[in-house]
Structure formats: structure tokens, C-alpha cells
Enzyme design. Sequence first.
Site, PDB file in Angstrom:
ATOM      1  N   LYS A 127       0.856  -1.191   0.000  1.00 30.69           N
ATOM      2  CA  LYS A 127       0.000   0.000   0.000  1.00 30.69           C
ATOM      3  C   LYS A 127       0.878   1.222   0.000  1.00 30.69           C
ATOM      4  O   LYS A 127       1.754   1.381   0.855  1.00 30.69           O
ATOM      5  CB  LYS A 127      -0.940   0.007   1.211  1.00 30.69           C
ATOM      6  CG  LYS A 127      -1.869   1.225   1.203  1.00 30.69           C
ATOM      7  CD  LYS A 127      -2.991   1.111   2.211  1.00 30.69           C
ATOM      8  CE  LYS A 127      -2.537   1.456   3.599  1.00 30.69           C
ATOM      9  NZ  LYS A 127      -3.693   1.547   4.545  1.00 30.69           N
ATOM     10  N   LYS A 142      -9.798  -0.395  10.983  1.00 35.04           N
ATOM     11  CA  LYS A 142      -8.874  -0.228  12.112  1.00 35.04           C
ATOM     12  C   LYS A 142      -9.669  -0.473  13.391  1.00 35.04           C
ATOM     13  O   LYS A 142     -10.489   0.359  13.795  1.00 35.04           O
ATOM     14  CB  LYS A 142      -8.285   1.175  12.132  1.00 35.04           C
ATOM     15  CG  LYS A 142      -7.441   1.532  10.910  1.00 35.04           C
ATOM     16  CD  LYS A 142      -6.872   2.930  11.060  1.00 35.04           C
ATOM     17  CE  LYS A 142      -6.012   3.308   9.855  1.00 35.04           C
ATOM     18  NZ  LYS A 142      -6.842   3.479   8.628  1.00 35.04           N
TER      19      LYS A 142
END
Length: 1726
Positions: free
Chosen positions: A1196, A1305
Site C-alpha cells: 500500500k 482499524k
Amino acid sequence: MIFLPVQTHSLSFPFHFPCNFHDQQQCNTRISITLPNHTFSSPRSSRFLPLHRPATRHFKVMANARKENKVLEAGEVELLMATCITRTLSPALTLEHGLDQIDNAIRHLKSNPPFTTIGMYRFEVNRVLVSPSTRALNWFSSQPESSTIYPQFFMSNEIENSTSVSFRLDTIRGVFGIGTAVSFKGSYSSASAHCASFKSYFSDYSTLVAAYGYMDLRSDPGFYGTGLSYFFVPQLELIELDGISILSMTLAWNDSSLCKFKEAVEANELSLYQARDYLWPRTGESDKKFINSTLTRPEVLTNDNAQMVALNALSVSERDLMHDPTEMKNGAHSHQFTVRFSPTITISCNMYPSNYVAKTSNAFQDYANINTLWASLIIEECSRLGLTYFCVAPGSRSSPLALAASAHPLTNCTVCYDERSLAFHAIGYSKGSHIPAVVITSSGTAVSNLLPAVSSIAIMEYFVLFVVEASQDYVPLLLLTADRPPELQDAGANQSINQVNHFAPFVRHFYGLPVPTDIIPARMVLTSVDSAVYWATSSPCGPVHINCPFREPLDSSPKNWMLSCLKGLNSWMMSADPFTNYVNIQHTFPSNEAHGSLREIVNIMKGAKRGVLVLGAISSEDDIWAALLLAKHLLWPVVADILSGLRMRMYTSSFSEIRGNFVFVDHLDHTLLSDAVRDWAQADVFVQIGSRITSKRISQMLEDCFPCSYILVDKHPNRHDPSHIVTHRIQCTAAQFADHVLKASINGISSNWTSFLCALDTMVSREISFLIHQEQSLTEPYIAHVILEALNCGSAVFVGNSMPIRDADMYGSNWTNCTHSNDILLSSGLPCHGIRVSGNRGASGIDGLLSTAVGFAVGCKKRVLCVIGDVSFLHDTNGLALLKQRIPRKPITILVINNHGGAIFSFLPVAATTEKRVLEQFFYTSHDVSIQNLCLAHGIKHVHVNRKVDLQDALISAQHEALDSVIEVESCIEGNTSFHSCLKKFASHAADHSFNVLTKLSLSNSALRGSTYCTIQKLEYSLYRIRLCAPPTSARVTRDSTTFYREGFVLALFLKDGNAGFGEVAPLEIHKENLLDVEEQLRFLMHVIKGVNIEFMLPLLNGSFSSWIWNNLGIPPGYIFPSVRCGLEMAILNAIAATEGSSLLNILQPLTESEKQTSAVPPNVRICALLDVKGTPSEVAYVAGTLVKEGFTAIKLKVARRADPTEDADVIKEVRKIVGSQIQLRADANRKWIYEDAIRFGSSVKDCDLQYIEEPVRDGDDIVRFCEETGLPVALDETIDNIQGNPLKTLEKFSHAGIVAIVIKPSVVGGFENAALIARWAQQQGKMAVVSAAFESGLGLSAYIQFSCYLDLKSAEIYRLMNKEAPVPVAHGLGTYRWLTQDVITEPLSITRNPFNGFMEASSADAGRLLRNIRLDQNYIVSRNSEEKVRPYQLQVHSKGFSMSINVHEIGKDTNENVVVFLHGFLGTSEEWIPVMEAISGFSRCIAFDLPGHGKSKIEVDTVTEPAKEHIFSIEAVSDIICELLSSINAPKVTLVGYSMGARVALYMALRCVDMVEGAVVISGSPGLKDEPARNIRRMKDDSRACSLTSYGLKCFLDTWYAGDLWNSLRCHPNFKAIVTSRMRHNDVHGLAKVLSDLSVGRQPPLWEDLKHCKSPLLLIVGEKDDKFKRLAQEMCSTISQESRGNRKSTTCETVEIPGCGHAVHLENPLPVVKAIRSFLTNKRV
């Protein structure tokens, strides 16, 4: 003016009427009562109307001579009402039980009289009092003519105009009252205003004492003058509302001028005893008899234009009495009432037609022919028996009956050209009203058309080939079929068939009347009707057929007949009673044998270890109420059928899991899809109320558990036992059965059985709800799931057969939209109530469903929602014609589920083996009929919907419109079948998974009791600080920064069994909270979590943690910071894993038996590398190439870091060139681009094969647009981080196929539970669920590795259940481990290159082992924190006339100069502040006092040295005490935090003790009352409360205190009972009462003027739901700010509104309160 019972030697009525008597026995006198534009008159036998007659003395309500009595001034009305104390008693099963409770309460009151000379007491059988069936008018009518207690009245809430007369008087709801507790009058000039409707007035009953009376009541001009209004509060009162009845008794006294307390009690006792002695039970026709005879007495005076008014007496003020009462906002009126002032005077309005009896007695002699006579006699007798609803089919031969029914003044007739629809309509009416409808048809085939309806409700006395099910509905019905005379039978006459016993064996009885003739006494007709109705309404109820042959003439043509046939009917014609009164002596279990059998039943129930209460079809509100109380009493798992009225329940709280009340198991049907659950769920005792149940799986469970005790209770005697397993059959109503069982103490069944079953049901329920809501299309299960949302408490549901009733039973949900006042239900311990549901389950066919629903709406007198299928609708389209009839009913909404055929056949085995063409033609009966055009043809509103939002809008709109409507919902058979199959698969899997988890925990923990798994001993936390090799990608870094650190907290949760679990709380810049915010919550949690039980459901996630946080910690789960909740969940799950000797993963996803046998190892987790795009494209590409060589298959890259998005695109292109096409590339823009820049980037990287780009646009609403314009796959990240509340509602709009991943998250979304829910939605939608770290330490990363593995396993399961190929493994965003130069744990993470596949992976097994054997590196622990010790001690205070010992609690360093002093409210103690004090003790010294009279504080009055002052605890005196305390603790200047009473003291000291107070936090506080009269009222009220406290003790006082409106919100809190229990810890009750009186806001000097000169900063904290104190806070701030602007001085005054709270904000939602206080202290210091 106010009038009360006083001792006298005569009896009188409130007003002196002019004398003009006329009586054969006495002087001629006539009483005249004048209401607006009308005069009533009646013979009287005495000068004054008697009120009531006690045993030894006489009383009167209002004096007839002004010299004899003191009339209180209007202001004294307010004072008396201010003393009103309301005591709520327990819910009662029956009215008789409620009266017994009131009697006991009055006896207790009598033995413990109050010490006040003036007062008012009100007893209520706990607001939700008695069973909600209609009794008020029956009760009024049963009062004896010889009564000496007046007035007696009935006031209807059924109509709101002056022209309507109810045709079913025995079913109307209203108010019954008897006697007068207090009365008052006023004068005004206008009588034209209109009050609110009576029903809406009583819909919110909170703090209501109703006074009833009349406007413009003119009396003797020499007495009070004209234009008077007269009102009285009855002594005994029954208020009936939809689903709720409220029984109350009120007594009032004033020793000085009216009557003494003892006399008032005796007067109330007389009213109570009479009302109870003449309480007529419901016996069907007997109700009607008493009502008819009462309302048709000669002395009844009628005025159909009058109105009766109801006022809230507690809100009546002196100003109100000077104006028109109808203009008061707290007033209501009714145009249907009857009031009895004496044995010979009764006023009636719209209750009965004028001169009805007189007209009836003359009419029968004037009929033109014998046919009309007999027909009229039949109709008249039906009406006297309560049968007033006639369903008439057009026809010639039935003309006499039709004409008689239409002409009768008390009947209501409806007509339909289809006899079949008409008959089903009659069934619906009877179902709704429990009163037989009368069906009139002509002869011939018209009679045969009734057969389908009759057979669907009749008992099958013997089996008929291929015909009827095993159970029927037992609905009473009277069929009047016209017939041709005998000479036309079997003679070829037109429309002539054999109608004798035409419906046998489906009717209870058949009567073949002869052809009308004057030779036969007419009374034969009456006795036949009486007998027929008795048969129809006796158990087992059912249809009765009377065949009525008529010769011509069939019209009113004259034909002579002899009056002699009327012989013996004189007394009948002069009354309103039926000819033959059938008296059914009802005994509940009368014989010794029955009592012995019931003892056996109770003993069986007492011995149950695995009991289940099954609620089948229940039709009456009484039985629904009884079932609810029985469920509360037993606390067994309750399986409620959709027709029970309790399957769909309305709750008063947003958290329906209000424990300790009920154990409803709503989704047992789908839970039993699991083989493991089905084998385990072996009950030993079933108690079933109501014969019929819809679910086949529940029926199969009953059979599988055999042999066991199976007790079936139903009011009919017939067998309903197709599996032949019933061991005890009890014939009685649910109310009778409950009456017996409630008296017995049933030992609690196995708590493990109940908790386990409820846990399984909860998980299946949440799974079903999730699947239904995540499905984008409008499905049929969704319809069943949401229909309750559109209903209110006054609604009812009619469900059609085939799929609608099955879906409602399987997928119906409960709702938190109760329209009754919360305090009504919650104060009763009954936080929910049912919704009446009906259906045609006799033969379970689709005949006449629409017609039945319309009839049901007429009968039940509620707004009805009818849910049926399209084929059922088309089968009964003639029922639409009934909607246009002028029938007195509320609007009906018909929801038609149109799947263009019979969808139920798609679920049968034949569907799997038959080609589609054959299915559609011969089974589905597919069609393309336009339902819209059918509605158009009948003039019915039609709405077509095919989306969820459209359905919700249509349902809500329909419920608010005053017209009928048809909502057509588009569906399809194939999609419906597929979705049902999906639901069953996933429900079965959820049950299997839950069973596997729960079994693992329960088998390993032999000490498991109920839902408790283990107990928390303590929570500690440590601050860590570790170095990073680079700054987090979210951090803002200055150029000269060279060292980077990560800080956070490690949680250590210790269990009482010696095990411990660890979690991590580490907020970053992306979090809304910071370390300081987090630490104050951790300090708070350390205190409240100590000793709390961990439940075995927690590893199931799916709402378990949210429920646990709310129910066990008392914290609304949405107000714990996301990072804190994540760390707490991590610690708890690791603690459970430690106890099990397992891992976090194996707790969430236990190995199956097959996996255990193969020693399966959990799969590794692939890791995605994180690369911050800094440097040139080639430099970034080089680093990416290095990562690939290390084994990373996914990378990423952070983008949107450069000024030009095309520069980021160049980096992506270069990286793709270097790493090749096999590597997954992801980009993350973090919402930094505007839409145009994102498009430029997207256009540049179209050929780079990005796996996805995270959050490319700043505005979340542009995400889907970006996908569609660029064609690039997108992932959500920050979008879900910002979700408030239920994430599914937000995620719904992101189901677009271009959104391919959700980045989660856990520390940002609020823990593992929320993360798992979001991941589940993504996986169900075919999207990737990617776990991402927020630069946590190795502790948090280890837990995330295990959690990522869990999500991967769940994804594989979902794909398997959806028959899809296994998904490609997801590379999770845990590459932040590369940033860790140091770590808080001693053992490094095992993230390496897998030697077998070459991929960079994390070992889930190693992560589990690390978490089990965790060791913290003490080198990086900055500080360790455990719970701050509370220091209790006593301080002595000496004042003039008394001394006292004050109890103190202190937390924090005594050297801290920042001192915060906490002052509790009335009934509180210093201990309630300890959690808040713990939270802020890190930077403040916190001190809390037990105020005088409270807690452990002790008062000692020194009467020797100096007499005590009258009000020693005024606000001034309490402030002096606190000042002395502050001096003794060396706190020169403090910040005060006060709540309610303590807030008033805090505000007073902040304004007047500025040398010692530097600021104040005022929580739900007031500066006092501006108005002197208002202060007088409040002073009186608090004095009365103080007297009640000393007279009845603290417990009784607490029950009354917390029943008030102020605590509506607090009563919804799970800790409410514990809070009230804690209020019992006061050592000095008399001192407590003294403080209540002395410190009353009525005695406090108002501080509004002081506010204008305020110099200290103030923080005003109020609850969102506390409207009164919100207004006060706004006014306070406005007062201060205006004065500050005028003086150009800056005085801080801020208001903080705490969400979701009422008055007690610090108890209801403490965490925002803590944050607000800490922010105030910080800002004040700055």
C-alpha cells in the site's frame, strides 16, 4: 373554590337546586340542572342529593348553606394539590386483585396516619394496573340503585362529537369514577372553546390527577351565580386506554376547615367497599343487561349536546379557575358520558337513544303483519343481548329481517353483495370484538355461500374426507337465514333448497323456527334467540344457525294479526333486558378434585429444570395481559407465537434487554435448524397457553422432547393434540390459570438452561436482523421484520395465511416505539406490551381474508394493518367493497405482497422436482392482474412500492392518514425462495457456531452459573513509550525531528480465578481522543469494572459486548472512546483465552470436532507492506522492489502527499513497472483530494491495475461517483471511522460493486465487535475486509493477527454458505510492525517469509502463544496505575443549636491545589461520585460530602444550650456547613460540582461565597423559583413529601419518589434498581425529611438577580431529555451573558447537553460528564 368531606348531620349536593318536587309519597319538588342551552329535570324524593353515608357520621362534598362551611380560595386548591403523594403498587392480574391491593394500602395508611393537617394521597396499582379489557361502563352499571355514595359516572373516550352513539356500549373504553375526594369550581365568560380529545389527554398519564366536571353549570342565582364550572376528583377511578387500564384511589383532607384525615379515610373506605361489592365480572350478555337496564331507567335524563370535561387537577392554578377550563392546555372533553347524582337523577349524553324503552313498548303493537313483528322481535332481542352488528346480504325472502335490522336504533348494519365475503366479514368482527355478529341472508344458494366461512370456525365433530384441519377458531356467530315456507319445499319452487341443518356438523346448534303466526306466543321467538346466543357464546364458542321461513307479504303490507300472541311480554317491553337471562355460575376450579389437579400442575412446574412457556394463539387482551404477568412470574424461556399478541412487542427503552423481567425466545424456530441445538434443547416441562401455534419446528420440538410434562391451557374443551403428547389439559382462560399460578412460588429453573437458550436465540436473532437489513432489495422477510415500526400502541395486525403469517412468526421483530408514557410501563416492571394480532387459522385457507380483516378492524376498534399475499387478495376482491361501507371503524391499511403467484409452493418438495412451466401453471397460479386497477375501481387509495425506503414511507404515511389504503409491495417468487434459503442457512450456521462457542466455555467451566463465566478482580493500566524508526504516516512531522516515539497504555485485566488478559489502548492523530481523554476513561473504568461478571456470550461478539457494557457497567456503549473499547475488548478476550488455556482466535472460532481430530493449525495471515510515497518515483519504486524481494505480495502506497496528483500517479506507474503484475498494489489518499484532483489521478493510473484506492475523495458522497467515472476499484477507510451508531445504515449506500474493500482499524471503529460487524457486511457483499493497524505495539499487533485470521475463516464460511468459490486470501494492513524499533513486549512478533509459498505472513499460532505468555518490557513502561484509593473519614461541624458528623470521601493527592468538591442530590450520598472522582483524580484533589441527613452523616441537636431553629438546614445554613468543612480540610478555594439539590447549593455558594469558590459545575440545577405563589406550592409539596417519608419509611417513599416524570429516563437504565437500593443507606430518616423540607426550592431565595452579578465561571450540565432544566440552563446563561455585555465583563457560563439522558446525567451517561468537568477545570485553570 374547593370543597371536601366535612362532618355534618345532613346530606347535600354541591349546588342548591330550586324546589319544585312532584312525588305521590312526598312534597312536590323538582330538581333542575341547567347546562348550556338545555335543562334537565326529574322527580326527586328529597331536597338534597346524598353523596355517601359512613357508618357513624354523615359527610357532604359541598355545602348548601354558605354560613355552615368555609369555602377554600382558589389558591388553596393549588396548595392542596401540591401535597398530593402518589404511591404506585404492583401490577394486578384482575380488577379484583387491584382493588385488594388498594384496600391493603389504605389499611396500612390508616394504621400509620400522616402528621400533616392537610394532604392528599393517591394510590395506583402501578400505572399499568389491570387487564386492559373494557370494564368501566359495566362497573358503573352494576352499582346498586340503593347506593348512598355519589356521584358515580362513566365518561367515554370513544367519540369526540355530539352526534354519535356507540352501538356497542359494553365494549367502549372510558373512565368510571365513584365518590368525591375533592371538588372545586370556577367561573368564566366563554364556553365555546374546544379542549383536546379525551383519549389524547390520557395517552400520557404521567403525574395526572384528573378532575371531572361541567362547564356553564347554572345553579340557584341566589347561591353562586351563573356561568359556573364544577369539577371533582373521584375517590375511586378506573381509566381505560388502548392496552392499559389504570386503577386509582384518591383521598384528601384538611383538618382546620374541612375534614380530618380519619374521616376522609372512612369516606374512601365506603366508596371502595361499595365498588368492590358491586364489581360485576364479565359474563357476556350480563354486561349488556346491566348496561341496558341502567341507561334506560326512567330517571335518566338525556342531553346529546352536553359535554363533560377532564382537567389535570395537579396543574390547576388560581388563574385557570378564572377562565374557561376548556381553554386550558391540560384539559380534555367528551360528548359521551353518564353521571348519577342520586338514586333518582342520572344525566346521560349520547349513551342511549332518547325514550328508547317507551318507543319500544309501543312499537310492537303497531306492526303491519306478523312477519315484521317476528323479525323485529328477533332483532330487538339480539340487541338486548349485545348483538348489534348485522351483516346483511341483499335478498327478497330476508326482507323482514333486513328491514327490522336497518330500522332498529341501536344496530349497525353493513351490506355486501357477496355472501361469502359478508360471512368472513362477520367472522372478523367477532374475532375483534368477541361478540357474535349477526348474518342475515336470503334463501337458496345465498345460504350455501356462507359454508366456507362457517366451516372455518366450527368444531369438527367428526372427520370429513379430505376436508378440515385438526383445530378451529371457536368464533361466535349467529346466522339468520331466511327460508321459504314448508309448502314450497321439495315442490320445485324457485330459490328453494333444504336449509334444515344446512351447516351441520359445523354449527353448535340449529334452530328451525316455524313460519310466523299469531297462534304461537311471540315469546317463543325471544327464547329461541336467547338460547341461540347462549350456545354461540358458551364454551366452546362457535356459530349457531337459526332458519327463519317467511310467507308473503315480505314487506310492510298490512295483514291482520292477533295481539294475543304478545301475551306475557308487558314487562319485557317496558325494560331493556333480554327475555331469558342465562346465568353462568363461573367458578374458577370449584371442586376439590380440580384443586388437587392444579396442585399437581404447580408441583410439576416447581420441579421443572428446563421449563418452557409456549404462548399460542391468544385472542383477548385479558389473556394477553395474563400471559405477560405469567411470563414475568415464571422467568422461563417464553416462545410466543405470532398470534399470541406478544411475539411482536413494543418496548419503552432503546435497550430491550431489560433484564430480570422476561426471557422471550423469539427465534427458536430458526435456532432449531441446528442439529446440535435440536439435540441439546430437551425441555422437561412445557406450559402452553392457547392451542394453536404456527411454527412446525416448535411443534416438532414438543414432540421430540416427549416424554415430558406438557400442560396445555385453553378455554375450550376440545382436543388439540395432533402428536398425542399432552399430559395435562386444563380448560380455563389464561387469566384463570395465571391467577392460580401467580399465587404459587415457582422455584427458578436452571439458570444455565435459560441463559444458554437465550444466548443462542440472541445470536440467531441478530444474524437474521443483519441479513435482512444488509440485503439491498425489498424482501418479504424484511416486510415482516419492519411492519411493527409503523404501528403505535393503539394498532392491531391481521396476517393472512400462506407465507405472510409464517414470515411474521419467523422474522417479526420488536420495536421501541411505545406511544404510552415510559413511566407507565417501566414503573410497573413491565417494560413492554403486546400488539394484538389475528388471523384465520381455523381451516388456514385463503378464503375471505380481506373481508375478515375489515370486520376485525370494526370489531377491535383499532387501526389495523392487514398483511396478505396477492393470491389471497385476488381471492377476496369483493372484500374491497366492504371498505366503502359506512362502518364505524378506524382506517385500515392493507399491505399486499405481490409475487405474482402462490410463493408458498416454491418451498415444497414438489418445487425441486417439477419443471418451471408446470409449477407456474398448476401451483404458483401465476398472474398479471393489476391490483392498482382493482383499487381504482373500488375508489381505494393505492401505493406501489419496490424499495425499502418507499415501504417505510408508505407505512408511516398510512398510519397518519384518515383513510383506507392498499400498499402493494413488489416481489418475485424466485428471489423470495432464494432469500429464505439464505436466511435458513446462515441462521443454522449462527446457531451451530454459537452452540460450539458456548459449549466450549461451559464445559470447561464447571462453576458456570447462568450467563456468568468469570468475575473481574481488578483493572490496571500502564503508560508505555517506545521508539519508532520513522514517524507514523498520519503524523505531522517537523523537518528537524529525528527521533519518533509511540505512546499508549497497556491494560491488565485480572480475574478472580487468577488469570489475566492484556489489551492495548493507543490513540493516534486519526483518533478523536488523545491520551489525556483516554486516561480519564481508564480511571473511570478501573472503578466500575471491579467485581463485574464476564459473560460467556462475549466471544460471540455480534452485539454481546455492547449489551454487556450497558447492562453490567451502566455505560452507553457508544460513549466509550473507540481506542479504549478496543483495548478493553482485547483484554477481556485474552483473559477468557487464558482461563481456557487457549488463544483469542480459538475463543472466537473454536475448532470443530473434525478439525480437532485432524489437529488443524490455524492459517497464517498475509501482510500488506506500507510505503510512504516520499522521494522520486524511482526511489519509491526501488523500496517497493526491496519489499517484494522480502516476500510481500501486497503493497500500500500513501498518495496525495504532493501538490499535483499526476506526480503521485507517476510514482504508481514506476512502482508497477518495477514490481511486476503479480504484486497487489494499493493506494491510500486519506480523503485529501478534492473530486477533480482524484479524477486526474484516476485517469492517470487506469492501466496500473490497482487492487484499490482508499478514500480518493474528500467528500464521502462522491465515492460512488468516482467509481463510476474512473472505473477504478475503491476501498473505504475514514468513511467507516466516522460512523456514529449502527454502521450498517451508513454502509448501505456503499454497496456499489466498484467499492471492493473495507479497511478496518479496530482501535478507530471501536473494538473487535464493531470491526467484525463491518467486516461481516463487507464479506456478505463480496468485498474484502482488510484489518489495518494504527501503529500499535507488538501486543496490539498480535491480537490483530489473530483477529485477521478469524475474519479470513469467517469469509470462507460465508462464501461456502453462499455456494461461491473460496475467496483469495486477503493481505491485511499490519505492515506497521516495520516501524517498531522498540516494543513493549519482550518476545518479537513472528512475521516472516513463509518458506513454502514465499509470502510474507504472520503466524496466527505464534501470535496466540505470545498473547498467552505475554511479558512486558519494563524498560519501556513509563508509569503503572492502579485504582486510586478512596479515603473515607468523618468531620465534625458545630453550628448554633446543633452539631453534626459529616461523612467524607476523598481521592487524589492532598497536596494538589486544584480541589474539586462534589455535592450530591437529594437521597444521594458521596459514594455515587466516586467513579467520577476516580476519573479526574489524576489532576485534581476530589472530595465528596454526605450532606446533612444523608448517608452516614449524623445530626445532633443541642436543645439545652440553644433551641434549634425552625429551619436549620436552609440553603444558607448548608452553605455555612460546607464552608466550615472546606476550612477544616485546608481548601481555601475550590471548584464545586453539584447535582440537583447539591447543584442549587453549589450555585448559591458560587454566587455568594466567592472568597471560597472559584467556579461551579451545576448539573441539573435551578436558581430557584421566581414566583412567590409557585414557591408556596412547592414548599407545601415538599413538606407533604417530608411527612410521607417519616410516616411510611424510606422504602415506600423511594417507590413513590422514583415513579415521577423526572426519572423516566433513569428508569430505563440497567442500574436503576441498584441505584434505588443504594438510596436505602441513610442513617437518619428524620434528618433526611428535615432536609427535604428545609432545603426545599420553595424556601430557597431565588438567585436570578444574583446571576446578573456572577463573577465565577459556571458550567451548566443538563440531559438531552430533561426539557425543564434545559430551559432553565438556557435562561441562566442568557441572564449572565446579557448582564456581562451590559457591564462589559467576561463571565464564563457554558451549557453542555449530555445525549440520551434525563435528569440524573452523571448516573445515566457518566463519561461525557467526566469529560465536560475535566475540560471545565482545564479551561478555568488556563
